[in-house]
Design an enzyme around this catalytic site. Structure first.
Site, PDB file in Angstrom:
ATOM      1  N   TYR A  63     -22.353 -39.170 -48.479  1.00 46.64           N
ATOM      2  CA  TYR A  63     -22.080 -39.713 -49.825  1.00 46.64           C
ATOM      3  C   TYR A  63     -20.785 -39.114 -50.394  1.00 46.64           C
ATOM      4  CZ  TYR A  63     -23.509 -41.063 -54.639  1.00 46.64           C
ATOM      5  OH  TYR A  63     -23.601 -41.598 -55.905  1.00 46.64           O
ATOM      6  N   LYS A  99     -17.542 -41.301 -51.446  1.00 49.36           N
ATOM      7  CA  LYS A  99     -17.034 -41.289 -52.825  1.00 49.36           C
ATOM      8  C   LYS A  99     -15.642 -40.647 -52.896  1.00 49.36           C
ATOM      9  CE  LYS A  99     -20.647 -43.236 -54.808  1.00 49.36           C
ATOM     10  NZ  LYS A  99     -20.569 -44.638 -55.221  1.00 49.36           N
ATOM     11  N   SER A 158     -18.397 -40.541 -57.892  1.00 57.67           N
ATOM     12  CA  SER A 158     -19.446 -39.573 -58.246  1.00 57.67           C
ATOM     13  C   SER A 158     -18.813 -38.197 -58.285  1.00 57.67           C
ATOM     14  CB  SER A 158     -20.544 -39.595 -57.176  1.00 57.67           C
ATOM     15  OG  SER A 158     -21.353 -38.451 -57.279  1.00 57.67           O
ATOM     16  N   ILE A 205     -27.301 -39.370 -63.503  1.00 57.01           N
ATOM     17  CA  ILE A 205     -27.576 -40.444 -64.465  1.00 57.01           C
ATOM     18  C   ILE A 205     -28.976 -40.991 -64.180  1.00 57.01           C
ATOM     19  CG2 ILE A 205     -26.789 -42.666 -65.371  1.00 57.01           C
ATOM     20  CD1 ILE A 205     -24.697 -40.363 -65.722  1.00 57.01           C
ATOM     21  N   SER A 210     -27.713 -55.544 -60.617  1.00 56.20           N
ATOM     22  CA  SER A 210     -29.128 -55.843 -60.900  1.00 56.20           C
ATOM     23  C   SER A 210     -29.872 -54.695 -61.559  1.00 56.20           C
ATOM     24  CB  SER A 210     -29.842 -56.250 -59.601  1.00 56.20           C
ATOM     25  OG  SER A 210     -29.508 -55.371 -58.552  1.00 56.20           O
ATOM     26  N   ALA A 259     -18.242 -38.004 -48.684  1.00 53.11           N
ATOM     27  CA  ALA A 259     -17.111 -38.598 -47.938  1.00 53.11           C
ATOM     28  C   ALA A 259     -16.806 -39.996 -48.469  1.00 53.11           C
ATOM     29  CB  ALA A 259     -17.437 -38.662 -46.451  1.00 53.11           C
ATOM     30  N   ASP A 314     -24.396 -58.953 -49.605  1.00 45.93           N
ATOM     31  CA  ASP A 314     -24.376 -57.546 -49.209  1.00 45.93           C
ATOM     32  C   ASP A 314     -22.909 -57.131 -49.115  1.00 45.93           C
ATOM     33  OD1 ASP A 314     -24.278 -55.160 -47.807  1.00 45.93           O
ATOM     34  OD2 ASP A 314     -25.743 -55.761 -46.292  1.00 45.93           O
ATOM     35  N   VAL A 315     -22.474 -56.245 -49.989  1.00 49.90           N
ATOM     36  CA  VAL A 315     -21.044 -55.893 -50.026  1.00 49.90           C
ATOM     37  C   VAL A 315     -20.549 -55.309 -48.707  1.00 49.90           C
ATOM     38  CG1 VAL A 315     -20.951 -55.537 -52.548  1.00 49.90           C
ATOM     39  CG2 VAL A 315     -21.423 -53.580 -51.031  1.00 49.90           C
TER      40      VAL A 315
END
Ligand code: NAP
Length: 242
Positions: free
Chosen positions: A153, A157, A140, A186, A10, A155, A59-60
């Site tokens: 984050y 990624k 990332s 980004i 989205s 851990a 929701d994944v």
């Protein structure tokens, strides 16, 4: 019709990936969790790129919701399958470890790592049966280098990078490739609130990247030409970490 599913399509990087894959001729399944208005804007951009698409809300991190959404898609498309999967949905909840609430640890890992399992596992069999598939996971620089203030984050990624390397070896024989794209900074909603002026001085390219620059790499990995590249990481970070 060739189908591609982009989780978190989205907004931000996911939206640019949807447009890129539409330009490559894919019918795009745009997953989102909350933001229907933004998902509709992505769908409009997909149509402007000359392809059609559809929105698929789930929701994944929620196994049951994800299964129900994918099952209902498959029931409506018994003769077709999703040949490109971009596991892009992600969040960050930054804090130094000493002050990190359990919830911020869990939700980041749930969305990135459990999300990868919840979406990839049910789609994999069709890719293997059809002997063609492309799975591209959004990691990332944090997952490669580790970033202070982002233990959760990093851990998540880092985990997705290891999972990519393992799965790539399981499925290579069936012409299914699994790769990682690892962006630096980004310009999307995710980096809002960060001090761009200060941070960009730490980047050799002296700027943040654009979602479209990430989408180009995803498009390449999704293409037939990238068939011998698997278990790999493409960093897109302006030289931030090499
Ligand atoms: P963004 O602009 O914040 O967009 C996040 C997207 O993920 C939205 O489409 C959101 O859907 C979706 N999402 C969040 N939680 C979800 C869930 N539980 N289930 C399904 N969808 C969910 O983020 P972005 O910057 O484009 O980031 C995309 C990916 O790139 C993430 O994996 C992120 O970690 C990674 N990344 C970003 C950067 C960066 O600098 N921006 C750097 C490295 C890596 P809604 O719109 O419905 O909320």
């Amino acid at each position: 019709m060739k189908y591609a599913l982009v989780t978190g399509g989205s907004r931000g990087i996911g939206r640019a990936v949807c447009v890129k894959l539409a330009q490559m001729g894919y019918h795009i399944i745009i997953n989102y969790v909350n933001n229907a208005t933004e998902a509709e804007k992505t769908l409009e951009l997909v149509r402007q790129a000359g392809q059609d698409g559809e929105m698929l809300k789930f929701d994944v991190s929620n196994l049951q919701q994800t299964r129900e959404a994918l099952d209902s898609w498959e029931m409506a498309h018994t003769e077709e399958y999703i040949e490109v999967l971009v596991n892009n949905a992600g969040i960050r909840r930054d804090n130094v470890m000493v002050f990190m609430p359990e919830e911020d640890w869990s939700c980041v890992l749930d969305i990135t790592l459990n999300g990868f399992y919840n979406v990839t596992q049910p789609l994999l069999q069709s890719m293997l049966v059809h002997r063609f598939g492309r799975i591209i996971n959004m990691a990332s620089v944090s997952g490669i280098k580790g970033m202070p203030g982002q233990t959760n984050y990093s851990a998540a990624k880092g985990g997705i990078i290891a999972a990519t390397k393992a799965l790539a070896q399981e499925v290579a024989r069936k012409n299914v490739t699994v790769n990682v794209v690892a962006p630096g900074f980004i310009k999307t909603d995710m980096v809002e609130g960060l001090d761009e002026e200060t941070l960009k001085k730490t980047i050799p390219a002296h700027r943040f990247g654009t979602p479209e620059e990430v989408a180009e790499a995803v498009g390449f990995l999704a293409s037939k030409n990238a068939g011998y590249i698997t278990g790999n990481i493409i960093s897109i970070n302006g030289g931030l970490y090499t």
